[in-house]
Design an enzyme around this catalytic site. Structure first.
Site, PDB file in Angstrom:
ATOM      1  N   SER A 178     -12.482  -2.023  -6.437  1.00  0.00           N
ATOM      2  CA  SER A 178     -11.745  -2.186  -5.184  1.00  0.00           C
ATOM      3  C   SER A 178     -10.521  -1.285  -5.267  1.00  0.00           C
ATOM      4  O   SER A 178     -10.063  -0.950  -6.366  1.00  0.00           O
ATOM      5  CB  SER A 178     -11.362  -3.646  -4.956  1.00  0.00           C
ATOM      6  OG  SER A 178     -10.762  -4.198  -6.103  1.00  0.00           O
ATOM      7  N   GLU A 191      -6.556  -0.398  -3.770  1.00  0.00           N
ATOM      8  CA  GLU A 191      -5.392  -0.916  -3.059  1.00  0.00           C
ATOM      9  C   GLU A 191      -4.589   0.236  -2.449  1.00  0.00           C
ATOM     10  O   GLU A 191      -4.314   1.228  -3.125  1.00  0.00           O
ATOM     11  CB  GLU A 191      -4.526  -1.727  -4.020  1.00  0.00           C
ATOM     12  CG  GLU A 191      -3.330  -2.372  -3.345  1.00  0.00           C
ATOM     13  CD  GLU A 191      -2.623  -3.362  -4.259  1.00  0.00           C
ATOM     14  OE1 GLU A 191      -3.281  -4.247  -4.834  1.00  0.00           O
ATOM     15  OE2 GLU A 191      -1.393  -3.224  -4.391  1.00  0.00           O
ATOM     16  N   TYR A 211       1.436  -5.751   1.744  1.00  0.00           N
ATOM     17  CA  TYR A 211       2.374  -6.293   2.721  1.00  0.00           C
ATOM     18  C   TYR A 211       3.752  -5.978   2.180  1.00  0.00           C
ATOM     19  O   TYR A 211       4.063  -6.343   1.036  1.00  0.00           O
ATOM     20  CB  TYR A 211       2.151  -7.801   2.765  1.00  0.00           C
ATOM     21  CG  TYR A 211       2.570  -8.507   4.018  1.00  0.00           C
ATOM     22  CD1 TYR A 211       1.890  -8.295   5.211  1.00  0.00           C
ATOM     23  CD2 TYR A 211       3.615  -9.429   4.004  1.00  0.00           C
ATOM     24  CE1 TYR A 211       2.251  -8.985   6.358  1.00  0.00           C
ATOM     25  CE2 TYR A 211       3.965 -10.124   5.140  1.00  0.00           C
ATOM     26  CZ  TYR A 211       3.284  -9.895   6.315  1.00  0.00           C
ATOM     27  OH  TYR A 211       3.637 -10.597   7.441  1.00  0.00           O
ATOM     28  N   HIS A 254      -3.140  -8.052   2.428  1.00  0.00           N
ATOM     29  CA  HIS A 254      -2.178  -8.809   1.615  1.00  0.00           C
ATOM     30  C   HIS A 254      -1.258  -9.564   2.574  1.00  0.00           C
ATOM     31  O   HIS A 254      -0.954  -9.086   3.668  1.00  0.00           O
ATOM     32  CB  HIS A 254      -1.331  -7.877   0.752  1.00  0.00           C
ATOM     33  CG  HIS A 254      -2.091  -7.203  -0.344  1.00  0.00           C
ATOM     34  ND1 HIS A 254      -1.566  -6.994  -1.597  1.00  0.00           N
ATOM     35  CD2 HIS A 254      -3.342  -6.688  -0.381  1.00  0.00           C
ATOM     36  CE1 HIS A 254      -2.456  -6.374  -2.346  1.00  0.00           C
ATOM     37  NE2 HIS A 254      -3.537  -6.167  -1.631  1.00  0.00           N
ATOM     38  N   ARG A 258       3.136 -14.998  -3.096  1.00  0.00           N
ATOM     39  CA  ARG A 258       4.452 -15.552  -2.759  1.00  0.00           C
ATOM     40  C   ARG A 258       5.327 -14.436  -2.205  1.00  0.00           C
ATOM     41  O   ARG A 258       5.991 -14.580  -1.201  1.00  0.00           O
ATOM     42  CB  ARG A 258       5.095 -16.148  -4.022  1.00  0.00           C
ATOM     43  CG  ARG A 258       6.445 -16.784  -3.744  1.00  0.00           C
ATOM     44  CD  ARG A 258       7.251 -16.971  -5.005  1.00  0.00           C
ATOM     45  NE  ARG A 258       7.783 -15.704  -5.499  1.00  0.00           N
ATOM     46  CZ  ARG A 258       8.590 -15.580  -6.535  1.00  0.00           C
ATOM     47  NH1 ARG A 258       8.930 -16.651  -7.229  1.00  0.00           N
ATOM     48  NH2 ARG A 258       9.039 -14.401  -6.919  1.00  0.00           N
ATOM     49  N   GLY A 259       5.348 -13.314  -2.903  1.00  0.00           N
ATOM     50  CA  GLY A 259       6.225 -12.196  -2.542  1.00  0.00           C
ATOM     51  C   GLY A 259       7.522 -12.254  -3.322  1.00  0.00           C
ATOM     52  O   GLY A 259       7.807 -13.241  -4.005  1.00  0.00           O
ATOM     53  N   ASP A 260       8.276 -11.172  -3.249  1.00  0.00           N
ATOM     54  CA  ASP A 260       9.567 -11.101  -3.953  1.00  0.00           C
ATOM     55  C   ASP A 260      10.680 -11.608  -3.040  1.00  0.00           C
ATOM     56  O   ASP A 260      10.558 -11.550  -1.820  1.00  0.00           O
ATOM     57  CB  ASP A 260       9.837  -9.659  -4.378  1.00  0.00           C
ATOM     58  CG  ASP A 260       8.929  -9.255  -5.535  1.00  0.00           C
ATOM     59  OD1 ASP A 260       8.720 -10.090  -6.434  1.00  0.00           O
ATOM     60  OD2 ASP A 260       8.417  -8.126  -5.515  1.00  0.00           O
ATOM     61  N   ALA A 309       2.676 -19.208  -3.590  1.00  0.00           N
ATOM     62  CA  ALA A 309       1.361 -18.638  -3.287  1.00  0.00           C
ATOM     63  C   ALA A 309       0.282 -19.724  -3.163  1.00  0.00           C
ATOM     64  O   ALA A 309      -0.598 -19.621  -2.303  1.00  0.00           O
ATOM     65  CB  ALA A 309       0.977 -17.614  -4.359  1.00  0.00           C
ATOM     66  N   GLN A 352       8.136   6.808 -12.335  1.00  0.00           N
ATOM     67  CA  GLN A 352       7.952   5.795 -11.304  1.00  0.00           C
ATOM     68  C   GLN A 352       7.205   4.588 -11.898  1.00  0.00           C
ATOM     69  O   GLN A 352       7.546   3.438 -11.626  1.00  0.00           O
ATOM     70  CB  GLN A 352       7.151   6.415 -10.165  1.00  0.00           C
ATOM     71  CG  GLN A 352       7.072   5.578  -8.921  1.00  0.00           C
ATOM     72  CD  GLN A 352       6.120   6.213  -7.920  1.00  0.00           C
ATOM     73  OE1 GLN A 352       4.973   6.540  -8.255  1.00  0.00           O
ATOM     74  NE2 GLN A 352       6.591   6.414  -6.703  1.00  0.00           N
ATOM     75  N   PHE A 367       8.373   0.697 -11.909  1.00  0.00           N
ATOM     76  CA  PHE A 367       7.520  -0.398 -11.404  1.00  0.00           C
ATOM     77  C   PHE A 367       7.362  -1.458 -12.485  1.00  0.00           C
ATOM     78  O   PHE A 367       7.456  -2.645 -12.230  1.00  0.00           O
ATOM     79  CB  PHE A 367       6.101   0.093 -11.099  1.00  0.00           C
ATOM     80  CG  PHE A 367       5.948   0.855  -9.823  1.00  0.00           C
ATOM     81  CD1 PHE A 367       6.874   0.771  -8.801  1.00  0.00           C
ATOM     82  CD2 PHE A 367       4.832   1.670  -9.647  1.00  0.00           C
ATOM     83  CE1 PHE A 367       6.709   1.486  -7.629  1.00  0.00           C
ATOM     84  CE2 PHE A 367       4.651   2.385  -8.479  1.00  0.00           C
ATOM     85  CZ  PHE A 367       5.593   2.295  -7.470  1.00  0.00           C
ATOM     86  N   HIS A 408      -9.863  -3.219 -10.126  1.00  0.00           N
ATOM     87  CA  HIS A 408      -9.069  -3.025  -8.910  1.00  0.00           C
ATOM     88  C   HIS A 408      -8.092  -1.889  -9.195  1.00  0.00           C
ATOM     89  O   HIS A 408      -7.329  -1.953 -10.164  1.00  0.00           O
ATOM     90  CB  HIS A 408      -8.300  -4.320  -8.598  1.00  0.00           C
ATOM     91  CG  HIS A 408      -7.477  -4.268  -7.346  1.00  0.00           C
ATOM     92  ND1 HIS A 408      -8.026  -4.415  -6.083  1.00  0.00           N
ATOM     93  CD2 HIS A 408      -6.144  -4.097  -7.148  1.00  0.00           C
ATOM     94  CE1 HIS A 408      -7.062  -4.336  -5.171  1.00  0.00           C
ATOM     95  NE2 HIS A 408      -5.905  -4.146  -5.793  1.00  0.00           N
ATOM     96  N   ARG A 451      -3.406   7.778  -3.226  1.00  0.00           N
ATOM     97  CA  ARG A 451      -3.893   9.086  -3.693  1.00  0.00           C
ATOM     98  C   ARG A 451      -5.273   8.894  -4.321  1.00  0.00           C
ATOM     99  O   ARG A 451      -5.482   7.970  -5.090  1.00  0.00           O
ATOM    100  CB  ARG A 451      -2.931   9.688  -4.713  1.00  0.00           C
ATOM    101  CG  ARG A 451      -1.586   9.884  -4.112  1.00  0.00           C
ATOM    102  CD  ARG A 451      -0.727  10.877  -4.852  1.00  0.00           C
ATOM    103  NE  ARG A 451       0.491  11.075  -4.079  1.00  0.00           N
ATOM    104  CZ  ARG A 451       0.630  11.973  -3.109  1.00  0.00           C
ATOM    105  NH1 ARG A 451      -0.355  12.802  -2.828  1.00  0.00           N
ATOM    106  NH2 ARG A 451       1.746  12.076  -2.437  1.00  0.00           N
TER     107      ARG A 451
END
Ligand SMILES: Cc1cc2nc3c(=O)[nH]c(=O)nc-3n(C[C@H](O)[C@H](O)[C@H](O)COP(=O)(O)OP(=O)(O)OC[C@H]3O[C@@H](n4cnc5c(N)ncnc54)[C@H](O)[C@@H]3O)c2cc1C
Length: 314
Positions: A21, A23, A55, A83, A113-115, A134, A222, A226, A276, A282
């Site tokens: 999959s 993303e 999202y 998402h 849940r998200g940040d 979540a 980068q 992350f 995933h 890219r």
């Protein structure tokens, strides 16, 4: 590991199939939109199991996520997964988004849940009247549209907010009990972290697929940023591999392909069949890695010659 490396015997037609999959993130500008659609155009013929669209932090990309997912549905044969986070929205607002996805024909949501709205590191406080976490969101999705498939996150190195490894597993279990049928991991670079996590997950009685999230290193600096925010470790050997290549994009790309190839083929050798990819919109590196995994445009789905699955590894 068996004497024969499973990754050397990937072939079409047999079982179990290698499934991937991809993303993507929703584009902010017309130029980014073009980059995204070039990537989708290149990767789509590999017939991924699904493609997911993130999202933005604080729900900032709600419309753009929705528009991207709708365009994927309208213009491709791909199965999109949207998402969705709990951040900065009431339950009623989130439920309206879920219903809109269901009506648009979306059959898969990645529930998070998200940040915190102020960014990673701030203490997370649920929105008053919003979903608490979540697991609560998964239950809300299932209540609103019970035929929607729900995937959730998993953290081989523990989520940074989680006090203990056990609390992290409890949250994963709560998400599964609420109806999640797949977890996708945060990225990692040491496969041993994934396998020991998998052992802990199975020992906790959680039996859904735990699909490894693979981040090809398009840009090492980068990636390190992350990783710091996500609580993922970056081993010294990885830094060493990219050392001195800041001004040498061509070599960096070759090294990135080699690093990712080593990781995914080792996972295949240890029985992993689902992947995933965090594509960063890219296609090149991901396409090359999928080629190594036996995926061909429009062709038979690649497969291992015979089950060398998690069950066999045990
Ligand atoms: C596959 C994947 C996709 C992602 N996609 C997105 C995306 O599209 N948009 C986005 O904004 N983010 C995304 N994220 C990042 C994610 O939103 C953050 O990691 C966020 O901090 C946690 O969300 P979660 O659903 O993983 O949390 P949960 O699964 O709810 O929790 C993770 C861990 O943190 C602990 N925890 C949660 N809340 C608290 C608390 N208040 N106090 C103490 N411990 C707590 C839980 O016990 C659990 O162990 C993604 C992450 C992954 C792995």
């Amino acid at each position: 590991m068996s004497a024969a490396r499973a990754s050397r015997f990937i072939e079409a037609g047999a079982s179990p199939r290698i499934r991937v999959s991809f993303e993507f993130f929703p584009p902010k500008t017309t130029e980014m939109e073009q980059t995204l659609w070039e990537a989708i155009g290149r990767l789509a013929p590999l017939r991924p199991n699904f493609v997911s669209v993130t999202y933005g932090a604080g729900g900032s990309t709600r419309e753009r996520t929705h528009a991207t997912v709708k365009r994927i549905l309208a213009e491709t044969m791909l199965t999109p997964a949207a998402h969705l986070t709990c951040v900065a929205a009431t339950r009623a607002e989130v439920d309206a988004v879920i219903r809109a996805y269901a009506q648009a024909g979306v059959r898969h949501i990645v529930a998070l849940r998200g940040d915190p709205p102020g960014g990673v590191g701030e203490r997370y406080a649920p929105h008053p009247g919003g979903y608490r976490n979540a697991a609560d969101l998964v239950a809300g999705i299932k209540r609103t549209a019970d035929d929607i498939e729900v995937s959730v996150s998993a953290y081989p190195e523990k989520h940074p907010d989680s006090a203990t490894v056990a609390a992290d597993l409890d949250m994963l279990k709560a998400k599964v009990d609420a109806g999640a049928s797949r977890a996708i991991t945060q990225f990692f670079f040491e496969n041993g972290l994934y396998f020991s996590y998998l052992d802990r997950v199975r020992a906790a009685g959680i039996d859904i697929p735990i699909v490894p999230g693979i981040l090809p290193v398009q840009n090492f600096k980068q990636t390190r940023n992350f990783a710091a925010r996500a609580g993922a470790s970056v081993p010294a050997w990885l830094a060493a591999r990219f050392e001195g290549l800041d001004d040498d994009a061509a070599t960096r790309k070759l090294v990135a392909a080699a690093v990712a190839a080593e990781q995914v083929l080792d996972l295949v050798d240890h029985g992993v069949t689902d992947f995933h990819f965090y594509t960063m919109n890219r296609a090149d590196l991901v396409y090359a890695i999928c080629h190594l995994l036996g995926l061909r445009p429009g062709g038979e789905q690649a497969a291992l010659p015979r089950a060398q699955t998690e069950a066999e590894r045990a």
